[in-house]
Design an enzyme around this catalytic site. Structure first.
Site, short mmCIF file in Angstrom:
data_model
loop_
_atom_site.label_atom_id
_atom_site.label_comp_id
_atom_site.label_asym_id
_atom_site.label_seq_id
_atom_site.Cartn_x
_atom_site.Cartn_y
_atom_site.Cartn_z
CG ASP A 214 -1.91 1.08 1.28
OD1 ASP A 214 -2.76 1.13 0.39
OD2 ASP A 214 -1.85 1.91 2.23
CD GLU A 274 16.76 -13.49 3.10
OE1 GLU A 274 16.02 -14.03 3.97
OE2 GLU A 274 17.52 -12.55 3.35
#
Length: 553
Positions: A214, A274
């Site tokens: 957002d 990751e």
């Protein structure tokens, strides 16, 4: 010229790690999707009950608007606990069940992370406002008043008035770009960045497939707190805020979109990388530089995977010339940007009403969305052709609409409950009175009625999404030779082995286009794609289109 009619050309899919590139994402606004416990408010179990429906659309992922603990002053976009589910929506176990079932159906789940600000009820803010010498004293944007007691600068809130709120505990102002109950975090503080990255890690470790971020360009503010300059009247744009809002009177050079943000986005991307096959989608709220910022934020492979700006969420209808203008600007400012286009979402009037589209026009726009370079977001009910609901003032919930009524009616009209059953009192959304009234007009287009009609718009959306997935050139290929000739927009999509010619008549007058030289096969006949004559000429009536494909090499 060999003009044939074939349903599709077999194609390989994009690698799993790049599912997002050209992917189709379905946005769920949880308060309004499905109520499972009869309290009139949608919840996580309700979403889980409807996952098979979402999967049946053929989309790649579902984006779920915030469901974290919140006082709900801004309906979940004011977070008081990033690591827990608000009881209104259920429990953490409910979310895990949703995640598991979505994955079992082949759906990825993206959650809406609101990092730029928190609720004023968040423990971080409660500690920060308690004094100027505690461990979190600088976790939010605090500033002394000017000598006359007024705010430190002229920054304005999107929700109206000054972006600064006086706090008697610290005798300072704090920054809030939205409601006064949504204080902005201080991203210049490394501990704040680390804490927010820990939040992202928490959800990634749980198994979410990515984030919709957002107000991604609001993270950093100008450290010097310089006032924004005035914006010329000719440049004011209602894409971010309604024209009755003085927010549009400023060029927001210093209150958002700061260069320091790039380093944080790279930290967030590194964390995301990751974990396998995850993606970040950023919302860029900037009326003047949205495409430029999109390019900066998605450039290379160390920042966001994709972003969306507001060019196609504006009141201004998509014409051939405007579409070309947008893509020309995108190419000139950020040729390697990866956009995610949306026509509707939870913050703007539904595009069926915003652009005054009939069903023929809606059908064309769905195919256009699936043909443009970039990823695509569909908002719940868009596939039904829902128009904006008319919510009377006495039923409004949105503080934004209440503040600017009646010139701006807020966001409730696009947030009314999803319509599942035509004859049900509450359209199958809830057994109780819904938090916003169900629109009778929308209920007439409910899922059950459209499911039983093979020609309904719902099935058209399914076919359009399937066509995109059938052609790698549509999903992730380059976009070339965009041309606007009157109301007709045409362009090529090309992935090296396949080329697709796309032409759309975005108006009510008949237009004509000519297929390029080559052996073309008309595709998308089940969507209404118009065939060419033997010489390659295509006559396009109002809201008609032509899609043709050929192999290369």
């Amino acid at each position: 010229m060999n003009v044939q009619n074939t349903s599709h050309i077999a194609a390989a899919t994009v690698s799993n790690s790049e599912w997002w590139r050209g992917g189709v994402i379905y946005q769920v606004y949880p308060r309004s999707f499905q109520d499972s416990n009869g309290d009139g408010i949608g919840d996580l179990k309700g979403i889980t009950q409807r996952l098979e429906y979402i999967s049946s659309l053929g989309v790649d992922a579902v984006w779920i608007s915030p469901f974290f603990k919140s006082p709900m002053k801004d309906f979940g976009y004011d977070v008081s606990d990033y690591r827990d589910v608000d009881p209104m929506f259920g429990t953490m176990e409910d979310f895990r069940e949703l995640l598991d079932q979505a994955h079992a159906l082949g759906l990825r789940v993206m959650i809406d992370l609101v990092l730029s600000h928190t609720s004023d009820q968040h423990p971080w803010f409660r500690e920060s406002r308690a004094g100027r010498d505690n461990a979190k004293h600088n976790w939010y944007v605090w500033a002394d008043p000017q000598p006359d007691g007024t705010p430190p600068n002229n920054w304005l809130s999107i929700f109206g008035g000054s972006a600064w709120q006086w706090d008697t505990r610290r005798e300072q102002y704090y920054l809030h770009n939205f409601l006064t109950s949504q204080p902005d975090l201080n991203f210049h503080c490394r501990e704040v960045q680390d804490a927010l990255l820990d939040v992202a890690r928490f959800w990634l470790d749980m198994g979410v497939d990515g984030f919709r971020l957002d107000t991604i360009n609001f993270y950093f503010h100008d450290k010097q707190l310089r006032s924004n300059p005035a914006l010329p009247v000719s440049e004011r744009n209602a894409s971010i805020a309604p024209m009755v809002n003085p927010y549009n009177h400023q060029d927001h050079l210093y209150s958002k979109s700061q260069p320091e943000n790039l380093a944080f986005l790279e930290r967030l991307r590194a964390l995301t990388d990751e974990h396998e096959d995850r993606a970040c989608l950023g919302e860029v709220g900037d009326a003047q530089r949205g495409l430029e910022i999109m390019g900066e934020y998605t450039s290379g492979d160390k920042r966001m995977h994709m972003c969306y700006a507001f060019e196609f969420l504006e009141k201004r209808r998509i014409t051939a010339s405007y579409a070309k203008q947008v893509f020309d600007q995108l190419e000139s400012k950020a040729g390697d940007a990866w956009a995610c286009w949306a026509f509707s979402n939870h913050d703007v009037a539904r595009h069926a009403s915003r652009w005054g589209l009939d069903e023929a026009a809606l059908r064309l726009h769905s195919v256009l969305m699936m043909s443009l370079r970039g990823s695509a977001c569909l908002y719940q009910g868009e596939e039904l052709g829902l128009a904006e609901a008319d919510v009377p003032f006495e039923s409004l919930q949105d503080p934004y609409g209440i503040e600017f009524w009646p010139e701006f009616k807020g966001r409730d009209g696009c947030r009314t409950p999803m319509v599942w059953k035509t004859q049900d009192e509450n359209a199958g959304f809830s057994g109780a009175r819904p938090w916003l009234p169900v629109s009778a007009e929308q209920a007439a287009s409910a899922v059950d009625r459209q499911e039983s009609d093979p020609q309904a718009l719902l099935h058209h959306y399914r076919r359009a999404i399937a066509l995109r997935h059938s052609h790698p050139a549509l999903k992730s290929g380059a976009q070339l030779d965009m041309t606007a000739a009157g109301d007709v927009l045409s362009f090529l999509r090309d992935n090296g082995s396949e080329q697709i010619f796309c032409a759309f008549n975005l108006g009510t007058e008949t237009g004509q286009v000519t297929l390029p030289q080559g052996d073309w096969h008309i595709i998308g006949q089940d969507l209404g794609s118009v065939a060419a004559d033997a010489s390659g000429q295509v006559a396009l009536g109002a809201w008609q289109f032509c899609l043709a494909a050929r192999r290369k090499g």
